[in-house]
Design a protein around this motif. Structure first.
Motif, PDB file in Angstrom:
ATOM      1  N   ALA A   1       0.260  -9.472   4.050  1.00  0.00           N
ATOM      2  CA  ALA A   1      -1.135  -9.624   3.618  1.00  0.00           C
ATOM      3  C   ALA A   1      -1.787 -10.820   4.300  1.00  0.00           C
ATOM      4  O   ALA A   1      -2.960 -10.760   4.702  1.00  0.00           O
ATOM      5  CB  ALA A   1      -1.194  -9.769   2.097  1.00  0.00           C
TER       6      ALA A   1
ATOM      7  N   ASP B   1       5.845  -9.321   1.719  1.00  0.00           N
ATOM      8  CA  ASP B   1       4.519  -8.797   1.383  1.00  0.00           C
ATOM      9  C   ASP B   1       3.447  -9.877   1.509  1.00  0.00           C
ATOM     10  O   ASP B   1       2.317  -9.595   1.921  1.00  0.00           O
ATOM     11  CB  ASP B   1       4.516  -8.221  -0.034  1.00  0.00           C
ATOM     12  CG  ASP B   1       5.183  -6.860  -0.114  1.00  0.00           C
ATOM     13  OD1 ASP B   1       5.418  -6.260   0.960  1.00  0.00           O
ATOM     14  OD2 ASP B   1       5.485  -6.402  -1.236  1.00  0.00           O
TER      15      ASP B   1
ATOM     16  N   ARG C   1      -2.827   1.982   2.348  1.00  0.00           N
ATOM     17  CA  ARG C   1      -2.962   3.441   2.257  1.00  0.00           C
ATOM     18  C   ARG C   1      -4.408   3.826   1.960  1.00  0.00           C
ATOM     19  O   ARG C   1      -4.927   4.801   2.530  1.00  0.00           O
ATOM     20  CB  ARG C   1      -2.025   3.989   1.178  1.00  0.00           C
ATOM     21  CG  ARG C   1      -0.558   3.989   1.572  1.00  0.00           C
ATOM     22  CD  ARG C   1       0.277   4.839   0.618  1.00  0.00           C
ATOM     23  NE  ARG C   1       0.311   4.233  -0.720  1.00  0.00           N
ATOM     24  CZ  ARG C   1       1.245   3.369  -1.109  1.00  0.00           C
ATOM     25  NH1 ARG C   1       2.213   3.001  -0.271  1.00  0.00           N
ATOM     26  NH2 ARG C   1       1.231   2.877  -2.342  1.00  0.00           N
ATOM     27  N   CYS C   2      -5.043   3.078   1.099  1.00  0.00           N
ATOM     28  CA  CYS C   2      -6.455   3.342   0.789  1.00  0.00           C
ATOM     29  C   CYS C   2      -7.326   3.146   2.022  1.00  0.00           C
ATOM     30  O   CYS C   2      -8.237   3.945   2.287  1.00  0.00           O
ATOM     31  CB  CYS C   2      -6.901   2.421  -0.337  1.00  0.00           C
ATOM     32  SG  CYS C   2      -8.621   2.637  -0.836  1.00  0.00           S
TER      33      CYS C   2
ATOM     34  N   GLN D   1       0.101  -8.687  -3.854  1.00  0.00           N
ATOM     35  CA  GLN D   1       0.679  -7.819  -4.880  1.00  0.00           C
ATOM     36  C   GLN D   1       0.449  -6.336  -4.573  1.00  0.00           C
ATOM     37  O   GLN D   1       1.272  -5.496  -4.941  1.00  0.00           O
ATOM     38  CB  GLN D   1       0.076  -8.153  -6.245  1.00  0.00           C
ATOM     39  CG  GLN D   1       0.338  -9.568  -6.726  1.00  0.00           C
ATOM     40  CD  GLN D   1      -0.594 -10.580  -6.078  1.00  0.00           C
ATOM     41  OE1 GLN D   1      -1.595 -10.202  -5.471  1.00  0.00           O
ATOM     42  NE2 GLN D   1      -0.250 -11.858  -6.227  1.00  0.00           N
ATOM     43  N   GLY D   2      -0.628  -6.004  -3.910  1.00  0.00           N
ATOM     44  CA  GLY D   2      -0.935  -4.585  -3.697  1.00  0.00           C
ATOM     45  C   GLY D   2      -1.192  -4.214  -2.266  1.00  0.00           C
ATOM     46  O   GLY D   2      -1.948  -3.271  -1.983  1.00  0.00           O
ATOM     47  N   VAL D   3      -0.576  -4.926  -1.312  1.00  0.00           N
ATOM     48  CA  VAL D   3      -0.905  -4.719   0.094  1.00  0.00           C
ATOM     49  C   VAL D   3      -0.566  -3.306   0.565  1.00  0.00           C
ATOM     50  O   VAL D   3      -1.317  -2.703   1.338  1.00  0.00           O
ATOM     51  CB  VAL D   3      -0.202  -5.786   0.971  1.00  0.00           C
ATOM     52  CG1 VAL D   3       1.310  -5.709   0.834  1.00  0.00           C
ATOM     53  CG2 VAL D   3      -0.633  -5.652   2.413  1.00  0.00           C
ATOM     54  N   GLU D   4       0.541  -2.734   0.111  1.00  0.00           N
ATOM     55  CA  GLU D   4       0.920  -1.392   0.565  1.00  0.00           C
ATOM     56  C   GLU D   4      -0.092  -0.353   0.083  1.00  0.00           C
ATOM     57  O   GLU D   4      -0.547   0.492   0.856  1.00  0.00           O
ATOM     58  CB  GLU D   4       2.321  -1.047   0.054  1.00  0.00           C
ATOM     59  CG  GLU D   4       3.446  -1.745   0.798  1.00  0.00           C
ATOM     60  CD  GLU D   4       3.613  -1.230   2.222  1.00  0.00           C
ATOM     61  OE1 GLU D   4       3.150  -0.106   2.508  1.00  0.00           O
ATOM     62  OE2 GLU D   4       4.208  -1.946   3.038  1.00  0.00           O
ATOM     63  N   GLY D   5      -0.429  -0.383  -1.186  1.00  0.00           N
ATOM     64  CA  GLY D   5      -1.407   0.564  -1.700  1.00  0.00           C
ATOM     65  C   GLY D   5      -2.781   0.370  -1.077  1.00  0.00           C
ATOM     66  O   GLY D   5      -3.503   1.342  -0.815  1.00  0.00           O
ATOM     67  N   GLU D   6      -3.168  -0.863  -0.825  1.00  0.00           N
ATOM     68  CA  GLU D   6      -4.467  -1.139  -0.203  1.00  0.00           C
ATOM     69  C   GLU D   6      -4.509  -0.656   1.233  1.00  0.00           C
ATOM     70  O   GLU D   6      -5.553  -0.200   1.714  1.00  0.00           O
ATOM     71  CB  GLU D   6      -4.756  -2.640  -0.291  1.00  0.00           C
ATOM     72  CG  GLU D   6      -5.000  -3.115  -1.722  1.00  0.00           C
ATOM     73  CD  GLU D   6      -4.906  -4.615  -1.880  1.00  0.00           C
ATOM     74  OE1 GLU D   6      -5.017  -5.104  -3.014  1.00  0.00           O
ATOM     75  OE2 GLU D   6      -4.682  -5.308  -0.846  1.00  0.00           O
TER      76      GLU D   6
ATOM     77  N   PHE E   1      -6.648  -8.196   1.871  1.00  0.00           N
ATOM     78  CA  PHE E   1      -5.547  -7.614   1.104  1.00  0.00           C
ATOM     79  C   PHE E   1      -4.884  -8.667   0.217  1.00  0.00           C
ATOM     80  O   PHE E   1      -4.829  -9.851   0.558  1.00  0.00           O
ATOM     81  CB  PHE E   1      -4.516  -7.011   2.061  1.00  0.00           C
ATOM     82  CG  PHE E   1      -5.082  -5.960   2.982  1.00  0.00           C
ATOM     83  CD1 PHE E   1      -5.075  -4.620   2.629  1.00  0.00           C
ATOM     84  CD2 PHE E   1      -5.654  -6.319   4.203  1.00  0.00           C
ATOM     85  CE1 PHE E   1      -5.610  -3.659   3.466  1.00  0.00           C
ATOM     86  CE2 PHE E   1      -6.178  -5.358   5.052  1.00  0.00           C
ATOM     87  CZ  PHE E   1      -6.165  -4.027   4.680  1.00  0.00           C
ATOM     88  N   THR E   2      -4.371  -8.183  -0.890  1.00  0.00           N
ATOM     89  CA  THR E   2      -3.630  -9.045  -1.808  1.00  0.00           C
ATOM     90  C   THR E   2      -2.134  -8.844  -1.594  1.00  0.00           C
ATOM     91  O   THR E   2      -1.685  -7.747  -1.209  1.00  0.00           O
ATOM     92  CB  THR E   2      -3.988  -8.723  -3.268  1.00  0.00           C
ATOM     93  OG1 THR E   2      -3.604  -7.373  -3.571  1.00  0.00           O
ATOM     94  CG2 THR E   2      -5.481  -8.883  -3.501  1.00  0.00           C
TER      95      THR E   2
END
Length: 678
Positions: free
Chosen positions: A488, A484, A599-600, A592-597, A589-590
């Motif tokens: 990112a 991850d 998708r957003c 920690q939250g690259v997948e959710g970011e 992107f971070t």
């Protein structure tokens, strides 16, 4: 009187000769009808007795002209009969006037002129000599000759203009027209006009008089509350100083010392702590904000207030790598030369055994330590195997120093030489990269982040610090990063390199520009070169061909393949911004939250025109990104099912209806706008 007549005749002849020399032969007929004010111009080069005089006279001057015309007509030896059908000299001028008026009605000329006998010139106003000495020439003045005259004219006009302004202002002062700062007035701007000048005096408002301090607040990158505070001050036109502790990390300690914690935002009016966003909203809603600003900002900002950040100075010096002195010695002592290896000419290389012997000689150590040092040099990317076969091994192998690699000259994150500082943690640099680029977006992008001010970015402190950080990427160890973190990092690096490329080489306009932009603009990262094409197609797409290429970015055995993910995530295409109008919005992107970011980002792209559905025509209009990278998305119907996961309720309902009734669905790909987001 005779001398004055001769002087006038000479002036007329000079003007006629100068004027005729400047006029092409074909324009003499047009010149005959030119309007001349106060000067008689001869119409005949051999001494003709008539000239055209502008008919702009008073009635008394006309009567004098008539009487003088009668007298001079009888006394002139060369007089010419004006009109044979009229012999009454008392009406001669009127008849001729009507005669010329008729001519004017016929061809549109001479309507302001009457023929005058030459002897009448003595009664005309004496011509005034020009301010400059008379210059006789057949050609117009050159630029070099005319510049002094132009400069003198401008100086004279400026002096006259300045004198007029001073005189007018003095008269206004004497007449008490100057408006003083009278708080009883009902207007904020007072105007008084001078002929040719408009002076606007803006009276200071009460807030401006009483707000003399400084607003300062501490922020972090990618913080919603900080963004709200920044927007609040911008909308009200208030000047403020922002201290982003991600850009200026040393100021983080000051924040803790002043407030007791590291939470942001923290707002200061001069040296007084106001609070955060909650306090600001509370004061605004209660109507007390203006009062508090007057109380706390009424005085000039004292020295105890948070200092304005100093630009152009780094927070700390990089620590030198312990191997840097050895590398400097090797650059001078190694037998570096071009060699024919495996039927290939390899430039600037040396044998592994020569490297070990040189290290032993320099450190005065044993062979074992010499080999260990050589391995450390390879691990820190000071040296590479010429074919990338190994890090370092004993035997007949050949290596090359990183700063002598052929690709180094084209890498935009290299300044003169390789960075010899101690390599920093890859995770730390990746996080710092994300924070710095977010700071750039928050300061220099539009609110929707569709447009960036690249010119201001290039001059900003944030971008200067980003360039320093880019140098630190040269020898980092990317292998120790988690999947991850690498995902990112490469997404962020791609978007940051696009901004740097637009600033450095400009936005691509044609095919050659696109090649330079996507292929030739490179960074050296972890000892290897990375272009935008390599990051997108080699790393993120796991060594797939680009839409415009027949070859894969990496050959077999390329060490960079070790950094690629195991499978392609199609969402990456909506996280990469290439700076064009049809590309996704730039973002970072971070880990920690690259997948959710991602998708957003995909949802946002499809909601902003990435897909359109025409139910009547059973047609779906899709972004060409899906067509270009169809291997990453699958077949048409599979693509539509995949896209439906990222649509709003309305579009998802329409697409569900088309897919469920079993009828044919036509997919049309939209045009791609390659123009830049400026």
């Amino acid at each position: 009187m005779a001398s004055e007549q001769l002087k006038l005749d000479d002036d007329i002849a000079d003007q006629k000769n100068n004027h005729d020399n400047d006029i092409p032969n074909g324009d003499h007929h047009q010149e005959e009808h030119a309007k001349v004010k106060g000067t008689a111009m001869s119409d005949d080069q051999d001494g003709s007795e008539f000239s055209d005089v502008e008919m702009e006279k008073s009635s008394e001057e006309k009567d004098n002209s008539n009487s003088n015309s009668n007298t001079n007509t009888n006394s002139s030896s060369n007089s010419i009969e004006v009109d044979k059908t009229h012999h009454d000299t008392s009406n001669g001028v009127k008849e001729v006037d009507s005669h010329h008026q008729a001519q004017a009605n016929g061809n549109g000329n001479h309507n302001h002129y009457i023929p005058a006998i030459k002897s009448q010139a003595q009664y005309l106003p004496k011509p005034e000599p020009p301010p400059q000495p008379k210059v006789e020439r057949s050609q117009s003045l050159s630029m070099a000759e005319s510049l002094p005259s132009i400069g003198k004219y401008i100086r004279d006009r400026s002096s006259t203009f300045s004198a007029a302004i001073i005189k007018r202002l003095s008269s206004l002062k004497e007449d008490n027209f100057i408006v003083k700062n009278d708080h009883t007035l009902n207007f904020e701007v007072t105007e008084f006009k001078i002929p040719g000048v408009k002076v606007i005096v803006k009276l200071k408002s009460e807030d401006e008089d009483e707000t003399r301090g400084r607003i300062t607040f501490f922020t972090r990158s990618n913080c919603r509350d900080c963004t709200a505070v920044r927007k609040f001050f911008r909308e009200r036109g208030l000047t403020y100083v922002e201290i982003n502790i991600d850009v200026f990390p040393k100021r983080a300690k000051e924040l803790v010392d002043r407030t007791g914690n590291s939470e942001v935002p923290k707002i200061f009016f001069n040296e007084k702590l106001l609070g955060g966003l909650v306090t600001l909203n509370s004061l605004r809603n209660s109507g007390e904000l203006g009062k508090r600003m007057k109380e706390l900002l009424g005085e000039v900002c004292p020295k105890e207030a948070p200092a304005i950040p100093v630009y152009g100075i780094d927070d700390e010096e990089d620590e030198e790598d312990d191997l840097a002195p050895i590398v400097r010695f090797l650059r001078q002592k190694l037998p570096i030369q071009d060699r024919l290896i495996k039927m290939k000419m390899v430039k600037n290389c040396f044998a592994g055994d020569d490297l070990v012997e040189t290290i032993i000689h320099h450190l005065d150590c044993g062979r074992k330590k010499g080999i260990e040092t050589a391995k450390r040099l390879a691990q820190k990317h000071y040296i590479h195997h010429v074919f990338g076969e190994n890090d370092f091994e004993k035997g007949n192998h050949f290596y090359r120093l990183l700063d002598q690699e052929p690709f180094i000259i084209g890498c935009f994150n290299v300044r003169h030489t390789i960075n010899d500082g101690e390599p920093k943690s890859a995770s730390f640099l990746a996080d710092s990269l994300c924070r710095l680029m977010y700071a750039i977006l928050e300061a220099y992008a539009s609110d929707d982040r569709h447009y960036l001010n690249y010119h201001i970015i290039s001059q900003s402190e944030e971008f200067r610090r980003y360039l320093n950080l880019a140098r630190d990427l040269q020898r980092i160890n990317l292998k120790i990063m988690t999947p991850d973190e690498r995902l990112a990092f490469f997404l962020n690096l791609y978007n940051a390199m696009v901004i740097h490329a637009i600033i450095s080489i400009g936005h691509p306009e044609g095919i050659l520009d696109k090649r330079a932009f996507f292929l030739d603009f490179q960074y050296v990262v972890g000892g290897y070169p990375y272009s935008l094409n390599i990051i997108e197609n080699g790393i993120l797409r796991v060594n797939q061909k680009s839409p415009s290429s027949l070859m894969r970015p990496f050959s077999n055995g390329d060490r960079r393949l070790e950094l690629a993910p195991t499978t392609v995530n199609p969402l990456i295409h909506f996280g990469l911004c290439n700076g064009t109008r049809s590309s996704p919005t730039v973002r970072f992107f971070t880990a920690q939250g690259v997948e959710g970011e991602l998708r957003c980002a995909t949802r946002e792209y499809f909601q902003n025109g990435g897909i359109e559905i025409d139910l009547d025509k059973r047609t779906v209009y899709l972004t060409p990104i899906i067509k270009w990278f169809s291997v990453d998305f699958g077949q048409d119907k599979d693509v539509l099912k995949w896209v439906m996961n990222y649509l709003d309720a309305t579009r998802a309902g329409l697409l569900t209806h088309l897919l469920s009734d079993g009828g044919p669905i036509r997919i049309v790909y939209q045009n791609y706008d390659w123009s830049g987001k400026f």
